[in-house]
Design a protein around this motif. Structure first.
Motif, PDB file in Angstrom:
ATOM      1  N   ALA A 323       0.934  -1.152   0.062  1.00 26.28           N
ATOM      2  CA  ALA A 323      -0.105   0.006   0.092  1.00 26.28           C
ATOM      3  C   ALA A 323       0.945   1.212   0.056  1.00 26.28           C
ATOM      4  CB  ALA A 323      -1.030   0.034   1.142  1.00 26.28           C
ATOM      5  N   ILE A 324       1.836   1.269   0.832  1.00 25.63           N
ATOM      6  CA  ILE A 324       2.646   2.558   0.892  1.00 25.63           C
ATOM      7  C   ILE A 324       3.547   2.806  -0.364  1.00 25.63           C
ATOM      8  CG2 ILE A 324       4.534   3.624   2.110  1.00 25.63           C
ATOM      9  CD1 ILE A 324       1.993   3.274   4.025  1.00 25.63           C
ATOM     10  N   LEU A 325       3.924   1.646  -0.966  1.00 21.83           N
ATOM     11  CA  LEU A 325       4.795   1.497  -2.182  1.00 21.83           C
ATOM     12  C   LEU A 325       3.717   2.041  -3.226  1.00 21.83           C
ATOM     13  CD1 LEU A 325       7.256   1.332  -3.733  1.00 21.83           C
ATOM     14  CD2 LEU A 325       6.423  -0.981  -4.204  1.00 21.83           C
ATOM     15  N   PHE A 326       2.521   1.736  -3.222  1.00 20.33           N
ATOM     16  CA  PHE A 326       1.630   2.030  -4.087  1.00 20.33           C
ATOM     17  C   PHE A 326       1.231   3.388  -4.048  1.00 20.33           C
ATOM     18  CE2 PHE A 326      -2.555   1.981  -6.417  1.00 20.33           C
ATOM     19  CZ  PHE A 326      -2.140   1.410  -7.787  1.00 20.33           C
ATOM     20  N   LEU A 327       1.209   4.057  -2.910  1.00 21.07           N
ATOM     21  CA  LEU A 327       0.865   5.370  -2.787  1.00 21.07           C
ATOM     22  C   LEU A 327       1.742   6.388  -3.552  1.00 21.07           C
ATOM     23  CD1 LEU A 327      -0.627   7.502  -0.962  1.00 21.07           C
ATOM     24  CD2 LEU A 327       1.325   7.325   0.539  1.00 21.07           C
ATOM     25  N   PHE A 328       3.002   5.883  -3.337  1.00 18.21           N
ATOM     26  CA  PHE A 328       4.027   6.826  -4.313  1.00 18.21           C
ATOM     27  C   PHE A 328       3.923   6.712  -5.633  1.00 18.21           C
ATOM     28  CE2 PHE A 328       5.842   7.158   0.084  1.00 18.21           C
ATOM     29  CZ  PHE A 328       6.464   8.425   0.008  1.00 18.21           C
ATOM     30  N   ILE A 329       3.742   5.498  -5.889  1.00 22.31           N
ATOM     31  CA  ILE A 329       3.590   5.148  -7.502  1.00 22.31           C
ATOM     32  C   ILE A 329       2.435   5.824  -8.034  1.00 22.31           C
ATOM     33  CG2 ILE A 329       3.045   3.341  -9.124  1.00 22.31           C
ATOM     34  CD1 ILE A 329       3.979   1.105  -7.157  1.00 22.31           C
ATOM     35  N   HIS A 330       1.257   5.773  -7.332  1.00 25.17           N
ATOM     36  CA  HIS A 330       0.195   6.385  -7.936  1.00 25.17           C
ATOM     37  C   HIS A 330       0.527   7.881  -7.927  1.00 25.17           C
ATOM     38  CE1 HIS A 330      -3.969   8.206  -7.360  1.00 25.17           C
ATOM     39  NE2 HIS A 330      -4.022   7.578  -8.684  1.00 25.17           N
ATOM     40  N   ALA A 331       0.932   8.647  -6.827  1.00 28.08           N
ATOM     41  CA  ALA A 331       1.267   9.872  -6.703  1.00 28.08           C
ATOM     42  C   ALA A 331       1.861  10.394  -7.904  1.00 28.08           C
ATOM     43  CB  ALA A 331       1.993  10.328  -5.253  1.00 28.08           C
ATOM     44  N   PHE A 332       3.053   9.709  -8.007  1.00 25.33           N
ATOM     45  CA  PHE A 332       4.115  10.051  -9.330  1.00 25.33           C
ATOM     46  C   PHE A 332       3.334   9.858 -10.528  1.00 25.33           C
ATOM     47  CE2 PHE A 332       7.874   8.386  -6.792  1.00 25.33           C
ATOM     48  CZ  PHE A 332       8.112   9.538  -6.065  1.00 25.33           C
TER      49      PHE A 332
END
Lengths: 765, 114
Positions: A323-332
């Motif tokens: 989830a935390i990784l995906f948060l960054f991915i999506h934000a980028f």
């Protein structure tokens, strides 16, 4: 940390101090400020990775547990970096984007405050304080979405988002108070310390549901998802910011930070993934049938939010990591894509897929940037998104409970996402050149932000552990409350997850090929969609609102009809009936005094007052009415005089004289009494008046022998001379003991006098 | 005598209510005066009436039980003055209203626009 928020607050006000014509680079300055704050948070990374948390606390109302307290832990640091970092890029982008619009000062004011509010939200340690920032972001996003308020669609969308997120916020507050009541505290630290007590309390489930509704409305989860596509009415920099680093991520942030308190239960692991999965699927499914590029992106955001919520609900170490990784991915990638979409819209004048095409030739850099971002969105190597997808699959494979179902739906959503990404790329950048009025270019600062973010997506995809060790690891630690080491790598070897990935890509590409090759397919799909999903949430929402307003208006016409007399009538009748009811309940008493007519002159006086009151009420002559009124007034003053109230008598005489004089003066200018009421009305009014008057008589009778003791009066009488040196006790009360009351009275009179003066001032209209 | 006064209070209220239900604004204002007088009298009556013993004290310690109650008097005095303020203001408002609209009919007040 409070100081940082104060910077946001004061700087946002300062925007108005500098005229735009003099200084054109306000947005750049604001971007730099964001950058400085970003750097500030960046320097905190070593401290946080050491497992420390920074807390600063300012007591406000400690008795109620209301303190301003801020915390910087791994999770809030991750969010703070996103908010300030992407915020900085958004401002650079907005500088280029907003040039052609008016009122940019207001725009930057809202946007900058919004950044501050969002930052306040993620740094809040006190949950009531968090709620305040939460509502502030709702409110500011309302203003941002409605920035083009001359468009009706923008106003509607803004209202929708405010209504849903604001309403969700209030529900969240209820949940916070409910849970806060269990541990007698609103401090997150306290909650975490007493997590077991909360989880076993009877208020756990209701509190959890309320908080979930709050988080779901904000993070656009099904069935509240429909406000988010509407919110694309906002200027593109706002969409880019709202969708990537702020606003919609607040719900996820809340659930992530409450995970140590509320998580780990059956309710948590079943309710949250359920909604997450539905949302994920709904978003991906509708994304593919959209024709507006911003709408496509908005629906893919819904998918991403669904995935985030799903992962936080699955609640395993792996899922949180994902989830935390995906948060960054999506934000980028989402910030990038929205900025690209805005740029395309700016340069070509359209956002319709069918009118776009062949842009790779005119905007090569944009093409590359979009390519990277779309690959990340599709979860293709070597982007960060690939890593994310693998991790998500892994988490789903290992998730307890409804794992297989989640996995199948997750794959389905990803297939759709891949198809959407490829379709987007093909339709916008490749293929036939669209019909543009002038050749598009990519001049200006537009591309700075997206380029940087896309590069980061690629860079972190290749070297994921830089991001993983410095930011993601501490964030996970602050959720697990224990040390946790992660290792991220692009290549996991040939395992179940990899084959799943391969399968997804193949299926997605196939789907893309089909909808690209046979445009009819997508068209029919849309048609079927419109038939099956005849219920549009947006329409339901606006219908409910419209009906509510119609209902209120109808009510209003009946109750607030505008006839003053009937308002009075209602009040009087209700009062009289209530009083009679009370008299009836307490009946059964004897008259406390005998009917006597001594002394005869007072009896006579009372008779005169009665007659003049009645005469005044029924007389048709103006002057007679007023004289009768005067007689009654003077009569009452004589009664006061006889019954030991000399001051009252004097006042009453003066007042009565003035009133009569006033009336006589004014009356000259007024018309005769017109006959306005019918006989029936008069009889009705008389009946009402009699009902009211009689109950007042009964009240007066009941009040005659009230055995009161007079401690206050005794005090006044005893101390009037001793302390206040006045012999007339009533006067002493007025000007000494209760002098402030008299001051108030004088103020009232002064205001009335001012009013009269203004009203009567000779001024011809 | 209290009974007679109680009846007077009732009649004043009746007259006042009847008048504030009239459509004529002047009558309405006079109705307010009657209501305010009636209320003053009610409060005065409820505190117990004593004839001929006004509340004046000398330099020696006073005996409160030998006098009328000063507190309701102070209250009513304030009420009289405030009531006067209201009436004067309403009257001025009425005057202006008539000047602008040329009507004395309360039902014409339905709309706020002239």
């Amino acid at each position: 940390m409070l100081n940082i928020l104060l910077i946001y607050f004061f700087l946002s006000l300062l925007i108005f101090a500098v005229p735009s014509k003099v200084f054109k680079y306000k947005a750049i300055v604001l971007a730099l400020v964001q950058l400085v704050i970003f750097v500030y948070f960046f320097t905190k990374i070593p401290i946080i990775t050491d497992g420390e948390t920074l807390i600063s606390k300012i007591s406000w109302i400690p008795e109620l547990g209301l303190n301003l307290s801020f915390v910087l832990n791994g999770l809030s640091l991750a969010f703070a970096l996103l908010i300030t970092g992407i915020g900085s890029l958004v401002f650079i982008y907005a500088h280029a984007y907003m040039k052609s619009y008016a009122n940019t000062d207001r725009f930057f004011f809202f946007l900058f405050l919004f950044s501050g509010a969002m930052l306040g939200l993620v740094l809040s340690e006190n949950l009531i304080q968090l709620f305040i920032f939460w509502e502030l972001t709702s409110f500011l996003s309302f203003l941002l979405i409605a920035f083009f308020h001359e468009k009706e669609s923008a106003r509607n969308a803004a209202f929708q988002s405010l209504f849903i997120t604001g309403f969700g916020g209030l529900i969240l507050l209820t949940g916070i108070i409910l849970i806060g009541g269990v541990v007698q505290s609103y401090s997150l630290t306290e909650w975490i310390n007493n997590a077991d007590e909360i989880r076993s309390s009877a208020f756990y489930l209701p509190g959890l549901i309320l908080i979930l509704i709050g988080a779901f409305t904000k993070s656009a989860q099904f069935p509240f998802h429909f406000w988010l596509p509407g919110a694309m009415q906002a200027p593109t920099p706002v969409s880019s910011y709202l969708h990537s680093a702020t606003m919609v991520k607040a719900g996820f942030f809340l659930l992530a930070s409450l995970n140590p308190v509320l998580g780990g239960t059956v309710e948590w692991t079943y309710i949250i993934p359920l909604f997450g999965v539905i949302t994920m699927l709904v978003g991906a499914y509708f994304a593919i049938t959209q024709t507006d590029i911003k709408a496509i992106l908005a629906y893919t955001t819904i998918t991403a939010l669904g995935i985030l919520i799903l992962l936080i609900g699955v609640d395993t170490k792996l899922s949180i990591k994902a989830a935390i990784l995906f948060l960054f991915i999506h934000a980028f990638y989402k910030a990038t894509l929205f900025m690209v979409a805005g740029l395309i819209n700016k340069k070509t004048g359209t956002r319709e897929l069918s009118k776009l095409g062949g842009l790779a030739h005119y905007m090569p850099i944009t093409f590359v940037v979009a390519l990277l971002a779309l690959f990340s969105m599709a979860g293709l190597p070597p982007m960060l998104g690939f890593l994310g997808k693998e991790l998500v699959y892994e988490a789903n494979v290992q998730s307890p409970g409804i794992a297989s179902l989640i996995l199948i739906l997750g794959v389905a959503a990803n297939v759709l996402m891949i198809a959407v990404s490829l379709f987007f790329l093909k339709k916008v950048f490749l293929g036939k050149k669209g019909n543009y009025s002038k050749n598009p270019n990519e001049k200006g600062l537009f591309i700075v932000g997206p380029a940087l973010l896309a590069t980061l997506s690629l860079f972190f995809g290749l070297f994921p552990n830089i991001l993983g060790n410095s930011i993601i690891e501490p964030a996970i630690q602050s959720i697990f409350l224990e040390t946790y080491h992660i290792k991220l790598k692009l290549w996991h070897g040939f395992n179940k997850v990899f084959y799943l990935s391969l399968f997804t890509v193949a299926l997605g590409t196939l789907l893309f090929y089909l909808i690209d090759k046979y445009p009819k397919l997508l068209e029919n799909w849309r048609k079927i969609n419109n038939k099956i999903f005849t219920i549009k949430f947006v329409d339901v929402f606006s219908n409910v609102m419209d009906n509510f307003i119609v209902f209120s208006k109808r009510n209003n016409r009946v109750i607030q009809h505008g006839y003053h007399r009937y308002y009075l009538l209602t009040i009087i009748v209700v009062t009289a009936l209530l009083l009679w009811f009370q008299v009836f309940v307490t009946r059964g008493w004897e008259l406390p005094a005998k009917l006597s007519f001594n002394p005869f002159y007072i009896s006579g006086l009372i008779g005169i007052i009665m007659v003049s009151a009645i005469f005044s009420a029924i007389s048709k002559s103006r002057i007679a009415t007023i004289i009768a009124m005067g007689v009654a007034g003077y009569g009452i003053s004589l009664i006061f005089l006889y019954y030991s109230a000399i001051d009252l008598a004097i006042t009453q005489i003066i007042v009565e004289t003035l009133t009569v004089v006033m009336f006589v003066i004014v009356l000259q200018k007024l018309p005769r009494f017109a006959k306005l009421s019918s006989k029936a009305t008069k009889i009705r009014d008389l009946a009402i008046a009699l009902v009211f008057g009689s109950v007042m008589t009964v009240l007066a009778l009941k009040a005659i022998r009230l055995e009161l003791n007079y401690p206050i009066s005794d005090f006044f009488v005893e101390n009037s001379y001793l302390k206040a040196y006045g012999k007339n006790v009533v006067n002493v009360i007025l000007v000494d003991f209760r002098a402030l009351d008299t001051l108030g009275e004088i103020t009232v009179l002064t205001i009335a006098a001012l009013g009269v003066f203004v009203l009567l001032k000779k001024k011809k209209v | 005598m209290e009974i007679l006064l109680a009846i007077l209070v009732g009649i004043l209220y009746t007259a006042g209510v009847y008048m504030i239900l009239r459509r004529s604004i002047v009558k309405f204002i006079i109705g307010i005066i009657f209501l305010s007088n009636a209320t003053n009298l009610l409060v005065f009556l409820a505190s117990g009436i004593v004839s001929g013993k006004p509340v004046f004290v000398g330099e020696e310690l006073a005996d409160a039980s030998q006098m009328a109650d000063p507190l309701p008097q102070a209250l009513v005095l304030t009420a009289i003055v405030i009531g006067f303020g209201i009436v004067v203001f309403t009257l001025a408002l009425k005057f202006k209203f008539f000047e602008l609209t040329g009507t004395d009919d309360l039902d014409q007040l339905k709309k706020t626009d002239t």
